[in-house]
Motif scaffolding. Structure first.
Motif, short mmCIF file in Angstrom:
data_model
loop_
_atom_site.label_atom_id
_atom_site.label_comp_id
_atom_site.label_asym_id
_atom_site.label_seq_id
_atom_site.Cartn_x
_atom_site.Cartn_y
_atom_site.Cartn_z
N VAL A 73 0.83 -1.19 0.00
CA VAL A 73 0.00 0.00 0.00
C VAL A 73 0.87 1.25 0.00
O VAL A 73 1.91 1.31 0.65
CB VAL A 73 -0.96 -0.01 1.21
CG1 VAL A 73 -0.21 0.14 2.52
CG2 VAL A 73 -2.02 1.08 1.05
N ASP A 74 0.47 2.25 -0.77
CA ASP A 74 1.19 3.52 -0.88
C ASP A 74 0.16 4.63 -0.69
O ASP A 74 -0.79 4.74 -1.46
CB ASP A 74 1.85 3.64 -2.25
CG ASP A 74 2.74 4.88 -2.36
OD1 ASP A 74 2.71 5.70 -1.43
OD2 ASP A 74 3.44 5.01 -3.38
N LEU A 75 0.36 5.46 0.32
CA LEU A 75 -0.59 6.52 0.61
C LEU A 75 -0.63 7.59 -0.47
O LEU A 75 -1.58 8.37 -0.53
CB LEU A 75 -0.26 7.17 1.96
CG LEU A 75 -0.40 6.25 3.19
CD1 LEU A 75 -0.05 7.03 4.45
CD2 LEU A 75 -1.79 5.67 3.28
N LEU A 76 0.39 7.63 -1.34
CA LEU A 76 0.37 8.57 -2.45
C LEU A 76 -0.43 8.05 -3.63
O LEU A 76 -0.57 8.75 -4.64
CB LEU A 76 1.81 8.88 -2.90
CG LEU A 76 2.66 9.64 -1.87
CD1 LEU A 76 4.06 9.88 -2.41
CD2 LEU A 76 2.00 10.95 -1.48
N ARG A 77 -0.91 6.81 -3.53
CA ARG A 77 -1.82 6.25 -4.52
C ARG A 77 -3.09 5.83 -3.79
O ARG A 77 -3.28 4.66 -3.47
CB ARG A 77 -1.19 5.05 -5.23
CG ARG A 77 0.00 5.41 -6.12
CD ARG A 77 0.56 4.17 -6.78
NE ARG A 77 1.57 4.46 -7.76
CZ ARG A 77 2.86 4.68 -7.50
NH1 ARG A 77 3.27 4.63 -6.23
NH2 ARG A 77 3.72 4.94 -8.45
N ARG A 282 7.75 11.85 -6.04
CA ARG A 282 6.86 11.75 -4.88
C ARG A 282 6.32 13.13 -4.50
O ARG A 282 5.18 13.26 -4.05
CB ARG A 282 7.59 11.11 -3.70
CG ARG A 282 7.98 9.66 -3.96
CD ARG A 282 8.51 8.99 -2.71
NE ARG A 282 7.46 8.77 -1.73
CZ ARG A 282 6.62 7.74 -1.76
NH1 ARG A 282 6.68 6.85 -2.74
NH2 ARG A 282 5.71 7.60 -0.81
N GLY A 283 7.13 14.17 -4.70
CA GLY A 283 6.63 15.51 -4.47
C GLY A 283 5.50 15.86 -5.44
O GLY A 283 4.52 16.51 -5.06
N MET A 284 5.63 15.42 -6.69
CA MET A 284 4.55 15.65 -7.66
C MET A 284 3.28 14.91 -7.24
O MET A 284 2.17 15.43 -7.37
CB MET A 284 4.99 15.21 -9.06
CG MET A 284 6.03 16.12 -9.69
SD MET A 284 6.26 15.82 -11.47
CE MET A 284 7.08 14.23 -11.45
N ARG A 285 3.44 13.70 -6.74
CA ARG A 285 2.26 12.94 -6.30
C ARG A 285 1.59 13.63 -5.10
O ARG A 285 0.36 13.64 -5.00
CB ARG A 285 2.65 11.50 -5.95
CG ARG A 285 3.09 10.68 -7.15
CD ARG A 285 3.05 9.19 -6.87
NE ARG A 285 3.51 8.42 -7.99
CZ ARG A 285 2.77 8.14 -9.07
NH1 ARG A 285 1.53 8.58 -9.15
NH2 ARG A 285 3.27 7.41 -10.06
N GLU A 286 2.38 14.16 -4.20
CA GLU A 286 1.80 14.86 -3.05
C GLU A 286 1.03 16.09 -3.50
O GLU A 286 -0.06 16.38 -2.99
CB GLU A 286 2.90 15.25 -2.07
CG GLU A 286 3.48 14.06 -1.30
CD GLU A 286 4.54 14.48 -0.31
OE1 GLU A 286 4.97 15.65 -0.39
OE2 GLU A 286 4.92 13.65 0.54
#
Length: 318
Positions: A73-77, A282-286
């Protein structure tokens, strides 16, 4: 049914079946045990173990799925959930609790990321303003003094002062460029399309890469937060192209489709096939999470990388 009673029931079924077979089957055990009786007993034990393993595998399958999801699980997805099986207690209750925990974690991650990013943008604005006002003005004053001194100085000192003047002018241009990267004033003054045009123009000038722009003319009105996210994702994507892609051309597009706006950044670089997500991605996903947007990144070997950000298009609040 709780997990304890589920496992107990599965074992009870196996042991009860074995006991019934022993009661009704014409099997006797001699003392000492003869070979044929030993074969029957060992075979019966093997059947019991296999049956018990199969029943436990079926009964605990939801736990295996839960374990796999917990490991990946990835909280950015957001949105990764397990379907809840019917019933109450035990495994269904564990899955419901885990899904509820993911809901809370994703909400808390989005809230904390928003606070961090807003604080980051405020600090960028402050540093950019200080670079422009304090450092820029000081360097402009130095440049004017060098110009005045060069006009009055004899040769060959004049040539050295003119060289220092050129170095100062180049440094002043670099300070202004850094200030624009930290906080693009054109985004606040002229809007997203003008900011992206300026960004891609500076990118082409400093990297020597060919840049193609495709911006729709009928883009909907966007609030400032949405424009800032689109700009930062484009900026980070172009930075990754310059650092890693080994590309010759880049295309930046901004298109409207229904109630969505889609930003695309694609290059013709080497590609990797596997996207290695560092701090930049990851910054873009946030940032995408702030808007409920969807960020897709695909990289094909020898065919380049494509970044696609799809955001809802809220109307600008009055």
């Amino acid at each position: 049914m709780s997990l304890f009673w589920r496992i107990f029931g599965l074992n009870a079924v196996v042991l009860g079946t074995a006991t019934a077979l022993l009661l009704w089957a014409p099997v006797t055990v001699s003392v000492p045990v003869v070979l044929a009786e030993a074969v029957i007993l060992v075979g019966g034990l093997a059947v019991m173990l296999v049956a018990n393993a199969v029943l436990l595998r079926v009964g605990l399958a939801p736990l295996d799925r839960l374990t796999r999801l917990m490991a990946t699980v990835d909280l950015l997805r957001p949105g990764q959930r397990l379907p809840v099986t019917r019933g109450h207690g035990g495994v269904p209750e564990l899955i419901r609790t885990f899904n509820a925990m993911l809901d809370r974690l994703e909400a808390e991650r989005a809230t904390s990321s928003a606070r961090v990013l807003f604080a980051q943008e405020a600090e960028r604005r402050r540093v950019s303003q200080e670079l422009h006002d304090e450092v820029g003005q000081s360097m402009t004053a130095v440049l004017l003094e060098l110009t005045r001194a060069a006009d009055q100085a004899p040769e060959p000192l004049r040539g050295e002062l003119q060289q220092a003047q050129e170095i100062t002018r180049e440094s002043l241009d670099e300070v202004r460029r850094l200030a624009r990267r930290l906080r693009p004033a054109v985004l606040d003054d002229l809007g997203l399309v003008s900011a992206l045009t300026s960004l891609t123009g500076d990118f082409a000038t400093h990297t020597g890469l060919g840049v193609r722009r495709r911006f729709d003319t009928d883009l909907p009105s966007l609030d400032h937060e949405t424009e800032l996210v689109l700009y930062r994702v484009a900026q980070e994507s172009l930075t990754n192209v310059a650092r890693h892609a080994e590309a010759e051309r880049v295309e930046v597009s901004l298109r409207a489709g229904g109630d969505r706006v889609v930003l695309g950044v694609s290059d013709d670089g080497r590609g990797t096939g596997i996207v290695h997500e560092g701090a930049g991605i990851r910054g873009m996903r946030e940032r995408a999470l702030l808007l409920g947007a969807v960020l897709d990144i695909t990289s094909t070997p020898r065919a380049g990388t494509q970044v696609r950000l799809t955001v809802p298009a809220p109307r600008e609040r009055s």
